[in-house]
Design a protein around this motif. Structure first.
Motif, PDB file in Angstrom:
ATOM      1  N   GLY A  77       0.831  -1.203   0.000  1.00 43.98           N
ATOM      2  CA  GLY A  77       0.000   0.000   0.000  1.00 43.98           C
ATOM      3  C   GLY A  77       0.864   1.250   0.000  1.00 43.98           C
ATOM      4  O   GLY A  77       0.681   2.143  -0.801  1.00 43.98           O
ATOM      5  N   ARG A 104      -0.772   4.544   0.028  1.00 40.39           N
ATOM      6  CA  ARG A 104      -2.112   4.509  -0.589  1.00 40.39           C
ATOM      7  C   ARG A 104      -3.193   4.318   0.486  1.00 40.39           C
ATOM      8  O   ARG A 104      -4.190   5.052   0.503  1.00 40.39           O
ATOM      9  CB  ARG A 104      -2.183   3.387  -1.623  1.00 40.39           C
ATOM     10  CG  ARG A 104      -1.227   3.572  -2.810  1.00 40.39           C
ATOM     11  CD  ARG A 104      -1.171   2.304  -3.664  1.00 40.39           C
ATOM     12  NE  ARG A 104      -0.204   2.371  -4.746  1.00 40.39           N
ATOM     13  CZ  ARG A 104       1.096   2.083  -4.607  1.00 40.39           C
ATOM     14  NH1 ARG A 104       1.589   1.759  -3.425  1.00 40.39           N
ATOM     15  NH2 ARG A 104       1.908   2.142  -5.647  1.00 40.39           N
ATOM     16  N   ILE A 110      -6.029  -1.070   0.181  1.00 43.20           N
ATOM     17  CA  ILE A 110      -6.073   0.401   0.207  1.00 43.20           C
ATOM     18  C   ILE A 110      -7.189   0.944   1.101  1.00 43.20           C
ATOM     19  O   ILE A 110      -6.911   1.703   2.027  1.00 43.20           O
ATOM     20  CB  ILE A 110      -6.144   0.987  -1.225  1.00 43.20           C
ATOM     21  CG1 ILE A 110      -4.840   0.688  -1.970  1.00 43.20           C
ATOM     22  CG2 ILE A 110      -6.398   2.495  -1.188  1.00 43.20           C
ATOM     23  CD1 ILE A 110      -4.857   1.064  -3.444  1.00 43.20           C
TER      24      ILE A 110
END
Lengths: 758, 286, 170
Positions: free
Chosen positions: A358, A361, A716
């Motif tokens: 991630g 994100r 996310i």
């Protein structure tokens, strides 16, 4: 007559990797056994911040089976800074100061790990404890500075402004403010980090078996630290037991094992254990955001202002990337005309941050999604309506978010969100929620959208060659850790060469097989290496045609390639398949066709989607159960849906971990107190739901294959969506959750505070 | 995470084991090893010597001795789970065993090890206190019987002397119904709080006997007979269980730790206890 | 050093071990059966699960000396005569592994579970697997694989029964 061409891409075939792995025949670093190898163990700092006064190693040295006890107090070479951690690289072994619990101070080489740990127990190190800095609030004051030569604990500050920035808040009818936080999480791949090295004195070359996501960058770091000719350093990533980003960076163990294997000209292996994985492997997520959202009465976003602090730990380690990528993700899939972002990366006496699945994100989306929930609540607006109002629309593409270089390019965000709402059946849920409430059961619905920005920098390459047995071998520097690239890339190649999959062999992670590579992280490999196959494959075919022409004794331009066969229509030459071509070339002592191609691209891909989750909260125990989790996900052209599902589901479940259970906690002295699986809870089979996935396949316009990333879609919005759902379950009480994860203990406290207020 | 060195003894009889315990300096008993070995791997435990009792078949039986079951200390969790005798005469043990660890833990871990380890968040110590189990303990020179209520002293501390060994556990047969309710963050983990109950309701719906024990709230399994007695003679109904649970929640002073504050544990104890009392008092099919 | 005998995947090994050596290390380092993995050395993750006298056991929490005389099955012992065990095949077909590091432990746990529970529900499967951690798959495909394996094993044993029946009749 038209026929649909059957392709390998798009088929959910089982992996070519698996037969070995399911029989226990996969070779991970910890499985490698060089005859006579020495095991390395490390003595790590028990202090978060201290001066090293004395290191006494005599007793350890005397232990039978111990070959060396090494500290940088005597070994000046090991004071060298770790490569790739500028501007504040730690030494390979700490010798003056330690800045986090777990920082290596002494290395021990012994016959086996048992003896090495015995010796570690006998090493005596005197420390003078210094004041630990364990949170960003204290760190920002700079009353104790971790790196006096740097002058401040603020490692990095950057701001990003779009439109009128903060000024635009004045245009808003309402300004919604919140302080939102995320705790630290640890990737905890099932295989701890590990590295084994063997030095060949005859060739003066170093062979390194390394659980790394990037063999070429590891090679660069190792040759820099050892001051060796890079051509004499070979790095091989065998099977890797999960990476998730944190097996990508520069670590002390990497250069220590390499250096010591060369110095002693003896094979050395370090297999990190779980405790070391908790202490020494870099972590992620921990940030505190002070957010303001300017909004019109109708729910339209006018401006977004965010000042945030990332608790980065003691050294750079990749954390600045995370902080910056957080900024890039703060807009989510929404139209935000004006924003001002102030991003501080702050050093504390903790193990460093580095990108974990991630990599900013989730943080960015957590902030925008949560502040939109908050805005909707404060305006008395529906949480769905506010999102619909602000989602980027198809007519907006290409849509520049205002963040440098980010231009959303494909898909239909509002329609996809609507699809999710239909699949979840929100109105039916609201009825059920009411009925359940009457029976004392609290249900909640969480919804969140996301954009998955992948690739968009650098290159990745493929080295093609015809093998002696007629198979086409593709070597790539991208080094998977379980994603199944040997299957997915072979599918792309099988289409490129119109051949059965069995005729393709993909080799990952071996610096001897391809000159350059960047690595597997950030959902980039299929995009980068996949396109290298699509484009480079045609160039390789051209070379193969030349080779075939020689064997067939015709002009290259006469050779036609079709479905695995080279022929020269209109000539008397017979046709050749790859196997025959290979054997004829060998018989004629011609070289085999080979080709290396690198795909460079600065165009990111923009997958997107949305998650919907229903939670059931037991008010008495604070337990949060998840009866339903739905993902609608755009991954562009999906090479293998079975593997893509695996990526998305795996990502969601990791996300549930960091939303519900997982947090690295430290006490006031900077001691990590969640250093085992009994204290740091990974999600188990019982607590995770079956995830429903619905694919949308909007081809990526920015690359020939049309691929987008899939590795991070699952993780996310996970923290955002879970906190949103739990709040929704307590809508009547106006529950506000500002901290992820929402563990049972934290939920109890949040509920309690609300009760106290009432 | 490798254990430190120790001297290793593998006695062939209980007598030999007791001899070793009284003569070998720093000797500890190795039974199923499911708690001791992890502590040794982390080097939090460093016994000088281990007396491995895994081969002592004298300690592996479950016997019906009239008004009680006598269970050898080396009987493993999965045998307790499967034993018809246990299901019949100590059904709560069979119920609790499903909550203990996982199959691979239950196949090795033993009843004796679980009690002697004295983790206050483990199920069997709670049931031992609830059921007034008797622990038969021997050294080379004497054998004594300790009531479970007296056995546990603090976290991981019991009245067992270094030269003593837990040989058998006597579980009084029960004709009452019981229930164990617990909450753990992940299935199979140590519970944050455990509530175990046993309730006997007479034909007129009046409580004749009520027992309550909690785990995970204090340093030893918690039980208070005064509160239990308050239920006797009362009509078995939810309002009673609500009151009793509340009284218990007010009476305890739960520990604070990483995962749960004292207040949270108090609420868990109240909720779990209410459920466990309610379930125990449910009329069962004959 | 203590002399012990282990029967591993049908082969008898006699060897000298230090009392403190964990069964997992003896299997991995001395018998070179590296399919059994060490994930936590604390008994939580289950990667090191083997069958010890037919029962699942953590080889990281078992001393090799204690296992003296035992019959041990590791992941390397599942496939017979080059034929994958139905559980292995199901893991492959269902994409029940990604990095594969935890897989041997899941396979051994599942093999034992299905022996006692030939027709389990998904909830029962999840509970049976709750002592094994996987960081890649999110478990869903593993549960799918155990379901598929159960079905295949049932069909297989059904075939066997019908063969036996027909033999009797014949």
């Amino acid at each position: 007559m038209t026929t649909t061409k059957e392709t390998w891409v798009g088929r959910g075939i089982p992996r070519v990797e698996d037969p070995r792995l399911i029989q226990g025949l996969g070779e991970y670093v910890s499985d490698i056994h060089f005859p006579g190898q020495w095991a390395m163990a490390l003595v790590r700092s028990p202090h978060a911040h201290a001066r090293i006064l004395e290191v006494r190693t005599d007793a350890a040295r005397k232990l039978s089976g111990v070959h060396a006890v090494i500290s940088a107090v005597d070994w000046e070479d090991l004071r060298q800074p770790l490569p790739d951690m500028k501007p504040l690289s730690p030494p390979a072994l700490a010798y003056e100061r330690v800045l986090y619990v777990g920082q290596p101070v002494v290395a021990i080489l012994a016959d086996d790990r048992y003896i090495a740990e015995d010796a570690a127990d006998l090493v005596e190190i005197s420390y003078q404890p210094l004041t630990p800095v364990v949170n960003v609030e204290d760190a920002r004051q700079d009353s104790v500075v971790l790196h006096p030569e740097f002058g401040t604990n603020i490692l990095d500050y950057v701001n990003f402004v779009s439109g009128d920035g903060q000024e635009a808040l004045k245009e808003a009818d309402h300004v919604i403010s919140a302080t939102l936080q995320m705790g630290r999480v640890s990737a905890q791949a099932m295989e701890p980090r590990g590295i084994a090295a063997l030095f060949d004195e005859k060739t003066q070359s170093l062979m390194v078996y390394h659980a790394t996501q990037s063999v070429h960058r590891a090679k660069e770091r190792i040759s820099t630290f050892l001051q060796m000719d890079p051509n004499h350093v070979h790095v091989i990533a065998p099977e890797i037991g999960g990476g998730f980003g944190v097996k990508n960076g520069s670590y002390p163990e990497e250069v220590l094992v390499s250096y010591l294997a060369k110095y002693f000209a003896h094979p050395i292996k370090w297999s990190g254990d779980r405790f070391e994985e908790f202490l020494g492997t870099y972590q992620e997520r921990e940030q505190t955001h002070h957010v303001q959202l300017g909004i019109k009465n109708d729910g339209r976003i006018v401006a977004f202002v965010d000042t945030y602090y990332q608790d980065n730990g003691a050294y750079p380690g990749g954390g600045v990337l995370v902080a910056h990528n957080t900024a890039r993700n703060l807009m989510g899939p929404y139209r935000i005309p004006h924003f001002a972002i102030h991003c501080y990366t702050v050093m504390t006496n903790k193990v460093p941050q580095t990108p974990y699945r991630g990599a900013g994100r989730p943080q960015g989306h957590y902030i925008i999604e949560r502040i939109m929930d908050r805005a909707a609540d404060e305006l008395g607006m529906d949480r769905i309506a506010i999102r619909m109002k602000n989602l980027v629309r198809p007519q907006d593409f290409p849509y520049a978010t205002g963040f440098p270089g980010v231009v959303y390019d494909s898909g239909d965000y509002p329609q996809t969100f609507q699809d999710l709402l239909d699949i979840v059946d929100v109105s039916a849920f609201r009825v059920r929620q009411q009925q359940a409430r009457a029976q004392g059961i609290r249900l909640g619905l969480g919804l969140a959208n996301y954009v998955e920005i992948s690739a968009g920098f650098g290159f990745e390459g493929v080295h093609f060659r015809l093998a002696a047995d007629g198979r086409i071998e593709l070597a790539t520097g991208a080094t998977g850790q379980g994603q199944g690239h040997r299957t997915a890339l072979a599918q792309i190649a099988a289409d490129t060469f119109e051949m059965p999959l069995e005729q393709i062999a993909v080799v990952e992670g071996d610096t001897r097989r391809i000159d350059k590579g960047i690595g597997t992280f950030g959902s980039r490999t299929v995009i980068m290496a996949g396109n290298a196959i699509v484009i480079g494959g045609q160039e390789f075919l051209e070379k193969a045609r030349e080779a075939a022409a020689k064997i067939l004794d015709v002009k290259t331009t006469d050779v036609v390639y079709h479905q695995g066969t080279f022929s020269a229509p209109g000539t008397s030459a017979k046709s050749l398949d790859w196997t025959l071509l290979a054997s004829e070339l060998q018989r004629a002592s011609h070289s085999m066709p080979a080709h290396e191609y690198y795909f460079y691209s600065n165009t990111a891909t923009y997958g997107f989607g949305c998650h919907g989750v229903i939670v059931e909260v037991n008010e008495k125990t604070s337990e949060i159960r998840i009866p339903r989790y739905v993902v609608v996900h755009d991954g562009g052209v999906v090479v293998n849906p079975l593997l893509a599902n695996g990526q998305v589901i795996g990502g969601v479940v990791q996300g549930l971990g960091s939303a519900l259970y997982e947090e690295m906690r430290f006490n006031e002295n900077g001691q990590p107190i969640t250093t085992s699986f009994l204290a740091y809870h990974l999600p188990g089979a019982v607590s995770v739901p079956d995830i429903e996935i619905h694919h949308r396949n909007y081809r990526a316009p920015g690359n020939p294959g049309g691929y987008k990333g899939v590795g991070e879609a699952g993780i996310i919005p996970s923290q955002a969506v879970i906190l949103s759902a739990v709040e929704d379950a307590f809508r009547d009480q106006g529950l506000r959750l500002n901290y992820a994860p929402i563990t049972p203990g934290r939920l109890f406290q949040a509920m309690h505070r609300e009760e106290a207020k009432l | 995470m490798k254990p430190p060195a120790f001297s290793y003894y593998r006695p062939e009889s209980v007598a030999q084991a007791l001899h070793l315990l009284s003569t070998v300096e720093g000797a500890k008993i190795l039974a199923g090893g499911q708690s001791l070995i992890p502590m040794m791997n982390m080097r939090l435990a460093r016994p000088d010597a281990l007396v491995d009792i895994n081969h002592l078949t004298e300690l592996t039986s479950i016997q019906d001795v009239g008004d009680a079951l006598e269970i050898g200390a080396l009987v493993r969790h999965d045998e307790l789970l499967r034993s018809p005798l246990v299901r019949r005469h100590a059904p709560l043990v069979a119920q609790a065993e499903r909550l203990i660890g996982h199959p691979a833990i239950r196949s090795r871990g033993t009843i004796g090890g679980s009690l002697a380890h004295a983790d206050p968040a483990a199920e069997l110590p709670v049931l031992a206190v609830l059921g007034d189990w008797e622990l038969i303990v021997s050294s080379q020179t004497q054998t004594r019987t300790i009531s479970a209520g007296d056995f546990f002293l603090s976290y991981f501390v019991t009245t067992l002397a270094p030269e003593e060994m837990l040989l058998r556990i006597r579980l009084p047969k029960v004709s009452t119904y019981g229930h164990i309710a617990e909450y753990a963050i992940q299935a199979g983990d140590f519970a944050l709080t455990i509530a175990a109950t046993s309730v006997d309701v007479g034909p007129s719906g009046v409580v004749r006997e009520c027992r309550i024990a909690l785990g995970g709230v204090t340093d030893v399994p918690w039980r208070d007979k005064t509160i239990e007695r308050q239920a006797i003679g009362q009509v078995a109904q939810d309002s009673l269980w609500k009151d009793i649970s509340h009284t218990v929640a007010e009476a305890i002073d739960p520990i604070d730790d990483l995962h749960a504050t004292s207040a949270y544990r108090r609420q868990l104890a109240e909720a779990l206890l209410r459920e466990a009392l309610h379930r125990a008092a449910q009329p069962k099919p004959a | 050093m203590v002399s012990i005998t282990l029967r591993v995947n049908g082969t008898v090994h006699q060897m000298d071990v230090e009392p403190r050596w964990l069964l997992a290390d003896v299997l991995r380092e001395h018998l070179k059966l590296t399919g059994t993995h060490l994930g936590c050395e604390q008994g939580v993750c289950g990667a090191c699960t083997v069958l010890l006298n037919g029962q699942p056991a953590r080889s990281c929490l078992t001393l090799a000396v204690t296992a003296d005389g035992a019959d041990i099955t590791t992941v390397e012992g599942l496939a017979q005569n080059g034929q994958l065990h139905p559980i292995q095949d199901a893991f492959w077909q269902e994409h029940a592994l990604q990095c594969g590091f935890c897989t041997p432990g899941f396979l051994m746990t599942a093999v034992h579970f299905l022996q006692d529970n030939p027709d389990p529900t998904r909830a029962e499967i999840k509970e049976a697997l709750s002592g094994n951690l996987c960081r890649c798959t999110g478990y869903q495909h593993i549960v799918n694989a155990v379901e598929r394996a159960a079905k295949n094993l049932r069909e297989k044993s059904g075939e066997k029964e019908s063969i036996q029946t027909s033999t009797v009749e014949g």
